[in-house]
Write a protein that holds these residues in place. Sequence first.
Motif, PDB file in Angstrom:
ATOM      1  N   ARG A 161       0.792  -1.210  -0.055  1.00 37.27           N
ATOM      2  CA  ARG A 161      -0.029  -0.098  -0.071  1.00 37.27           C
ATOM      3  C   ARG A 161       0.868   1.387   0.010  1.00 37.27           C
ATOM      4  N   VAL A 180       0.811   0.068  -4.939  1.00 38.91           N
ATOM      5  CA  VAL A 180       0.389  -0.941  -5.722  1.00 38.91           C
ATOM      6  C   VAL A 180      -0.556  -1.867  -4.961  1.00 38.91           C
ATOM      7  N   SER A 181      -1.227  -2.258  -5.712  1.00 40.80           N
ATOM      8  CA  SER A 181      -2.607  -3.184  -4.989  1.00 40.80           C
ATOM      9  C   SER A 181      -2.020  -4.397  -4.201  1.00 40.80           C
ATOM     10  N   PRO A 182      -2.417  -4.584  -3.001  1.00 41.08           N
ATOM     11  CA  PRO A 182      -1.692  -5.856  -2.129  1.00 41.08           C
ATOM     12  C   PRO A 182      -1.991  -7.044  -2.675  1.00 41.08           C
TER      13      PRO A 182
END
Lengths: 315, 288
Positions: free
Chosen positions: A122, A126-128
């Motif tokens: 996060r 970037v998306s987890p």
Amino acid sequence: MYRTAAKRFLGVGFTTSRLLRLPKPRPNPTIITPYSHASALCTSSIGHTESPIGNQSVNPNQSDPTAASSSTAREEGPRRDESSRKKPRAEFEEEQARVLAASLRHVPRLGWTEEAMIAGSREVGVSPSIVGSFSRKEAALVEYFMDECLQLLIDRVDSGLDLQNLIPSERVSKLVRIRLEMQIPYMSKWPQALSIQAHPVNVPTSFKQRAMLVDEIWHTVGDGASDLDWYVKRTVLGGVYSTTEIYMLTDDSPEYRDTWAFLDDRVKDAFDLKKSIQEAKYFAQDIGAGVGKSFQGLMNGVMQTMSRRGGSSAF
Amino acid sequence: MALRSISRRFGSRILNYRSSVASLHSHATSFGFQQVKEEEKSKLVGNVFTNVASSYDIMNDVMSGGLHRLWKERLVGKLSPFAGMKHLDVAGGTGDVAFRIFDAVNSVKRRALRKVDEDSLEETQIYVCDINPNMLNVGKQRAAERGLRDNKSLVWVEGDAEALSFDDNSMDGYTIAFGIRNVTHIEKALAEAYRVLKRGGRFLCLELSHVDIPVFKDVYDLYSFKVIPNLGELIAGDRESYQYLVESVRRFPPQEKFATMIADAGFEKVEYENLVGGVVAIHSAIKL
């Protein structure tokens, strides 16, 4: 790669600090452009200060070669005419490194867990979901940390660590101490890292990382031997390192004084071990000879051996 | 001389382009082993699923011997769902994958282990998108049976995989299980998947694929063409739909080709895993 082996095969010139940055083979169809990694190899390591890994200053050292490699790889992109994609294919490796580096900052609070990596991702923006694609998730984080520590150690040594005035045992002590001090910010969660490294799935990698570390230390101390002694020396130092690491977990003394005292003792024992092995050999010879002689003859032999050993520590 | 060599290279490139377009085109105009018009394919597939909706789950169990559950578990395991995730399950009509993701996120074990992280107080949202309202109704019914009728985490949306109604960069995960075979234009569905995923988002596709192992392949073919349509007639009362199913599996691109298509849509780290020797393959990729 092992430093001593590399030196023998490839000559002195190749032993730059970026030796360890050679790309690991990945089993995916997307091809990593070799150009971006070659540029990382050529970049000289900037004089790196002795800051612990939790600090912000670590990232500039990492991101510099990666920024250089991503920018050079990006230049390559538009020149590629077959696909309209402009992004370099090595981006996943960089992204993973970036996420793991950011995750380390959350480890003291969240442990070596997926939560720490989710928080790290996060932070990077970037998306987890990307964490789901790391192989052996928590182990990836621990292994990244181990690699970074080793790299830091090499950088410290290269940027002029003063070892000239020290005898070998003191040099070993100092290097092991520098390496273990890097773990201090994570000491509360280090037992978890050790247990992750001990999982059967992760043992091959963790064993290899420790072997590389131990080899690196011996190489720095100035040991060039590559016969059977090589294995004995590395095994012994591996033992010293591991026992000190575990001792450190329960050490409450200010600035880990007790741990360093413990370390010095173990290193001294290790260096004495060589002498002791020789003496044990003589003693065994005497015993063997004595069996054929009378008891008196045996006692004479024993007294001789003990006087030869003088006042050194009992075994 | 130079001009001729350039034109030859250019010509071969056009030829490759045309042949690749032709093979994709063939998927768009194939309904199983039949040739149909592109515009009609969507309608024909729609009919298939309207007919099978009510017995879809039972037929899955019978045809795969219950294995499809394990495959879906593996898919969700690979996804590693997390709390606060926005997930889109396309062609997920009856909700199999969606329910599994919901359970994974909300399981007691997860909640116990989860550390309280102030940043992720957002709700998990799982969107189930299907082009066929009958399939969605079956899914909603199953949700009601589990007591999840009014649960805000599960959202049932009617939509087309080739033209999703979701915003760009809005999803953490995208799954499509046994659905991509049925879309008319695969590359459009992949492009849409790429569009709606956030940076770092994952694309996972579970699909029946090609078997190459010598003896097993023949056993599988025999089973597919002789046993399955008969089961379809017996249990679902619809032989043609299941004939379509097994034929469409053969027409779908093989694992490597599909992986290339995914990479062409812009995805990174494209990988696939064969299950049961290639009967099923899970393709995964990341948008970066």
